[in-house]
Scaffold this active site. Sequence first.
Site, short mmCIF file in Angstrom:
data_model
loop_
_atom_site.label_atom_id
_atom_site.label_comp_id
_atom_site.label_asym_id
_atom_site.label_seq_id
_atom_site.Cartn_x
_atom_site.Cartn_y
_atom_site.Cartn_z
N GLU A 80 67.02 -8.89 10.10
CA GLU A 80 66.85 -7.44 10.21
C GLU A 80 66.02 -6.96 9.03
O GLU A 80 66.58 -6.51 8.02
CB GLU A 80 68.23 -6.76 10.22
CG GLU A 80 69.14 -7.36 11.28
CD GLU A 80 70.50 -6.70 11.43
OE1 GLU A 80 70.97 -6.59 12.56
OE2 GLU A 80 71.10 -6.31 10.40
N ASP A 103 76.16 -5.85 5.27
CA ASP A 103 77.00 -7.05 5.32
C ASP A 103 76.26 -8.26 4.76
O ASP A 103 76.84 -9.33 4.63
CB ASP A 103 77.45 -7.34 6.76
CG ASP A 103 78.77 -6.65 7.07
OD1 ASP A 103 79.41 -6.15 6.13
OD2 ASP A 103 79.17 -6.63 8.25
N LYS A 144 80.89 -6.52 12.80
CA LYS A 144 80.50 -5.12 12.75
C LYS A 144 81.71 -4.18 12.78
O LYS A 144 81.71 -3.14 12.13
CB LYS A 144 79.58 -4.80 13.93
CG LYS A 144 79.02 -3.42 13.83
CD LYS A 144 78.14 -3.09 15.00
CE LYS A 144 78.04 -1.59 15.12
NZ LYS A 144 77.43 -1.19 16.37
N ASP A 192 72.79 1.13 15.02
CA ASP A 192 72.40 -0.18 14.51
C ASP A 192 71.16 0.01 13.65
O ASP A 192 70.44 1.00 13.82
CB ASP A 192 72.05 -1.11 15.68
CG ASP A 192 73.29 -1.51 16.48
OD1 ASP A 192 74.40 -1.21 16.01
OD2 ASP A 192 73.12 -2.10 17.56
N ASP A 201 82.31 -2.60 20.46
CA ASP A 201 81.99 -1.26 20.95
C ASP A 201 82.74 -0.94 22.25
O ASP A 201 83.47 0.05 22.34
CB ASP A 201 80.47 -1.09 21.11
CG ASP A 201 79.80 -2.29 21.77
OD1 ASP A 201 80.49 -3.26 22.10
OD2 ASP A 201 78.58 -2.24 21.97
O1 LIG Z 1 78.76 -9.06 10.72
C1 LIG Z 1 78.03 -8.19 11.20
C2 LIG Z 1 77.27 -8.40 12.37
C3 LIG Z 1 76.48 -7.37 12.85
N1 LIG Z 1 76.40 -6.20 12.20
C4 LIG Z 1 75.53 -5.12 12.72
O2 LIG Z 1 75.78 -4.87 14.08
C5 LIG Z 1 74.63 -4.29 14.68
C6 LIG Z 1 74.38 -4.90 16.04
O3 LIG Z 1 73.92 -6.20 15.94
P1 LIG Z 1 72.71 -6.78 16.80
O4 LIG Z 1 72.48 -8.17 16.38
O5 LIG Z 1 71.58 -5.84 16.78
O6 LIG Z 1 73.36 -6.84 18.22
P2 LIG Z 1 72.95 -6.16 19.61
O7 LIG Z 1 73.33 -7.10 20.68
O8 LIG Z 1 71.56 -5.68 19.60
O9 LIG Z 1 73.93 -4.94 19.58
C7 LIG Z 1 74.65 -4.42 20.68
O10 LIG Z 1 75.85 -5.12 20.92
C8 LIG Z 1 76.76 -5.16 19.82
C9 LIG Z 1 78.01 -5.85 20.30
O11 LIG Z 1 77.77 -7.14 20.70
C10 LIG Z 1 77.10 -3.78 19.33
O12 LIG Z 1 77.84 -3.89 18.15
C11 LIG Z 1 75.83 -3.04 19.03
O13 LIG Z 1 76.08 -1.75 18.58
C12 LIG Z 1 74.98 -3.00 20.28
O14 LIG Z 1 73.77 -2.29 20.03
C13 LIG Z 1 73.47 -4.49 13.70
O15 LIG Z 1 73.15 -3.27 13.10
C14 LIG Z 1 74.05 -5.45 12.69
O16 LIG Z 1 73.52 -5.28 11.44
C15 LIG Z 1 77.15 -5.97 11.05
O17 LIG Z 1 77.09 -4.91 10.47
N2 LIG Z 1 77.95 -6.98 10.60
MN LIG Z 2 70.40 -4.65 18.31
#
Ligand SMILES: O=c1ccn([C@@H]2O[C@H](COP(=O)(O)OP(=O)(O)O[C@H]3O[C@H](CO)[C@@H](O)[C@H](O)[C@H]3O)[C@@H](O)[C@H]2O)c(=O)[nH]1
Ligand SMILES: [Mn+2]
Length: 751
Positions: free
Chosen positions: A105, A134, A271, A295, A466
Site C-alpha cells: 500500500e 499496522d 483490520k 481503506d 466488515d
Molecule cells: O492487518 C491488517 C490488514 C489489513 N488492514 C487494512 O484493511 C484494509 C483492507 O485491506 P485490503 O487488502 O485493501 O482488502 P480488500 O479486499 O480490498 O478490502 C475489502 O475487504 C476487507 C475484508 O476482507 C474489508 O476489510 C475492506 O474494508 C474491504 O474494502 C486496508 O486499508 C488495509 O490496510 C489493516 O489495517 N490491518
Molecule cells: Mn482494498
Amino acid sequence: MAKQVSLPLYEKVARKNTTQRALDITLLFLLLSLLLYRFLSLSSHGFVWLLAFLCESYFTFNWFLIVNCKWNPVDFITYPQNLEKRFPELPPVDMFVTTADPVLEPPLITMNTVLSLLAVDYPADKLACYLSDDGCSPLTFYSLVEASKFAKLWVPFCKKYNVQVRAPFRYFLDDPLSSNSTGANSEFKQEWKKMKAEYEELCLKIEAASRKSVPCELRGEFAVFSNVERSNHPTIIKIITGEKKQSFSDDVPRLVYISREKRPKHPHHYKAGAMNVLSRVSGLLTNAPYMLNVDCDMFANNPQVVRQAMCGLLDSKSQREIAFVQSPQCFYDGPKDDPYGNQLVVLIEYVGRGVAGLQGPCYSGTGCFHRRNVIYGQWPQDVENHARNHTSINGKLVGNEVLIKEFGKSKRFSESATYALNGKKGFPNNLSDSLEEAFHVASCDYEFGTSWGNKIGWIYGSMTEDVMTGLMIHKKGWKSTWLMPKPPAFLGCAPSGGPATMTQQKRWATGLLEILVGRNSPIFGFLKGKLQFRMLLVYLWLLSWGLYSVPELLYATLPAYCIIANSQFLPKVQDPVILIPVAIFVIYNLLTIREHLKAGMSISAWWNFMKMGRITRTSAYLLAALTVVLKLFGLSETVFEVTQKDQSDSDGDGTKNGAIKFTFDESPLFVPGTTLLLVNLTALVIVSLGLAHDVGHGLGVGEVFCCLWVVLFFLPFLKGLFRSGKYGIPKSTIFKSTSLAIVFVFLCRTS
Ligand SMILES: O=c1ccn([C@@H]2O[C@H](COP(=O)(O)OP(=O)(O)O[C@H]3O[C@H](CO)[C@@H](O)[C@H](O)[C@H]3O)[C@@H](O)[C@H]2O)c(=O)[nH]1
Ligand SMILES: [Mn+2]
C-alpha cells in the site's frame, strides 16, 4: 421553525422493475421444472443424474436467494441543501484510515486518501482524521508529516476554488489551464501552478524516502521508530496537527497517527483489531458521535460526502432506525470492460439496490459512516434511554462497573463511552491527559477480558470483519442505508491480474463462510435476534459464496465425465424435454446481458463477468471452502493477505494497449482451473477422434456443447498454457493439473 423541521433530508423511492421480475421468476420456474423432471426420472438413470439433480438443486436455491435480493430495488435522494437549515450546528465526525504495509500500500496512495478527507466540504473543527498504521512504518509516518504540511496549502485551495476531486493525484491529472474555462482567472492559474509544484515536491520527497532503507534520520519525532519490528513494538501515537489549541489551524482538521502495540504472542485481529483501537483512541481524543472509515486507497471523490451521509443519519427517525450509511465500493481507472469481473457495478446496481429495499446494505468495510453508540453496542430501543440520561447497551441499563467490564479498565475511556452512549455533546478532554490514556487503550492486552471484538466494536473471527460487524448490527434490529451521490462518494483501486484478484476473492469467500458456520451465523440472528427473514436470505446468499464452488466444479466436470465415461446428464436432442435446459441457458444469458446493458456496461463486460464468475468459483472459492474446513478441524488458521494497490499508471498487465492478459503465479489457486480445462479438452479430443461410443444420433450433443462452453470460459487458462512468464501457467501447476486430470480420466474409464 415548524416548516424547517419538515424539510426532508433524505428519501427512499421504490424503483419499477417489472420486466426484471418477470425474467427472474420465469427462470426460477424453469429451474424448478428441470428439478421436477430429474426427480421423476431419477430411478431410470444412474449416479450422474443424481449428481446433476443435486447441483441443480443448489443452483435453484441460490437463484431463489438472488431473486429475493433483487426484488425491491430502491433509489436514494438526498437534500444536503436542507441540512444546515435543520442542523445549523453540524455534528463532529472522526475519520479513520487504515494501512498495513508500506510496500503493498504505497504511502503516496494513503496520503492522497488522507488529503482528500482533510479537504472535504465540512467545518474543519468538526473533523479529525486518524491514520492507523499496522505496518509501523517510519516511511508512512514521514509521509504523513510531509502530507500534513502540504494539507495546510491544499485544504484552503480546495475550499477557495471549490475543487471537485480533492485527492491531488487525481486532481492534477487534468490541466484546467489548457482548457479555456471561465473560472480560470489569472489568480487561480498562479495558485494552481504553485499547488501543483508543491504536490510534485511532496511526491518526490516520499519517493526519495521510500527508496532508502530508512526514510529519514530516526531522531526527534522519529526516534520512536528506531528498533521497532512490524510485529513487535510498543504503541506509537503522534498528534500531527491540532495538538495545542493555539497551533490548531481552523482550516485543517486534526490529524493523528497511530500504530497500535503489537507483540508476537498476541493475536492482533488484523483490520478489525485496528478499527477497535481507532475507536478507543479517538473516543479519548475527540469522541465524535459519527465515525467514517475508509481503506487506505479509498479517497473521498465527492467533497460533499460527509454532508451527504449526515442527510441519512441526522433526522430523528433515522436516529432510531439507521445504524450506518454505506457507500458502495466504486473504483477508479478500472481497465475497460472489467476483465477481472471485480468492479462490482452490476452487483451494486441490482443486488445492492434491492437489499437497500430490505433492512439495508451490508457493511462493506470502507466508505461507511457509523454511529459511535451503535459500535459501542447500543440497540435501537436503548436510544430511548438517552432522554432519561441513562446509559444502556444491549437492551440493559448499565452502571459504571458493567461499563468497565465491557469496555476495559480505562476509567477515562468508560467515561467517554458514557458520553457517546447517552448522546451527550462534547467530552471534557484535556488532550495531554487523554494522550497518556490513549497509549493504554491501544496496548495489545487492553481488550483482554472485555467485550471488544465480541459484542462491542468490530467483531473478530472472520476475514470479512466488515460483513460480520454489519450483521451483528442488523441482528439488533438496526437498518442501514446507501450513500449514492453523484459523483460517487469514494473511489479506490480494484486489484488487477489473476493472482491479486483470486487472493482477494479467496479472502472474501473464506471470511464469509467463517461467519456462516460460526457462532454469529445469521440463522441464530433470525431465530433469536431481530434480523428480518428476507435479510436472513440476503446474508445466506452472501455468506455461502464459498459453498457454491462445490456444485459449480462438479457441474463443470459433468459434461466431460459423461463423454469420457459414456454417460449422459442431459436429455437427447430429439427429446422435447431438452427445451427446458435450453430455455434456462438462453434466458439466463439474456437476463444477465440485459442487466449489464442497463447498467451501462458492454457485452464484453458481460462475458468477462460470466467468465470470471466461473473462474473465481472453481478456484478462489474452492480454496476458501477448503480453508474453512481445515479451520473447523483446527488444522489451519486464516490469514488476512493484504491486496496490492497499484500506484503506477503504466499497467503491467498490458491494459494500456488494450489487450488484457490474465496473469498467473505458482499459487495452488490456479490448479483447479487448469485441471478443469485439461479434463474438458481431453473430452473434446476423445469426441473429435470418434472414440466416444455414445456420442451421435442425438446423444451427447448437449454434453459436447457444454464442454465447449466450459473451455470458452477458461480461455484465459488455455492461452496461459502456451504463454511464458507471468502470463503463462507455471510448469509446476501444469504438472500438478495434468496428473490430476490423468487420474480423473482413468477413474472415468474404469467407473
Ligand atoms: O492487518 C491488517 C490488514 C489489513 N488492514 C487494512 O484493511 C484494509 C483492507 O485491506 P485490503 O487488502 O485493501 O482488502 P480488500 O479486499 O480490498 O478490502 C475489502 O475487504 C476487507 C475484508 O476482507 C474489508 O476489510 C475492506 O474494508 C474491504 O474494502 C486496508 O486499508 C488495509 O490496510 C489493516 O489495517 N490491518
Ligand atoms: Mn482494498
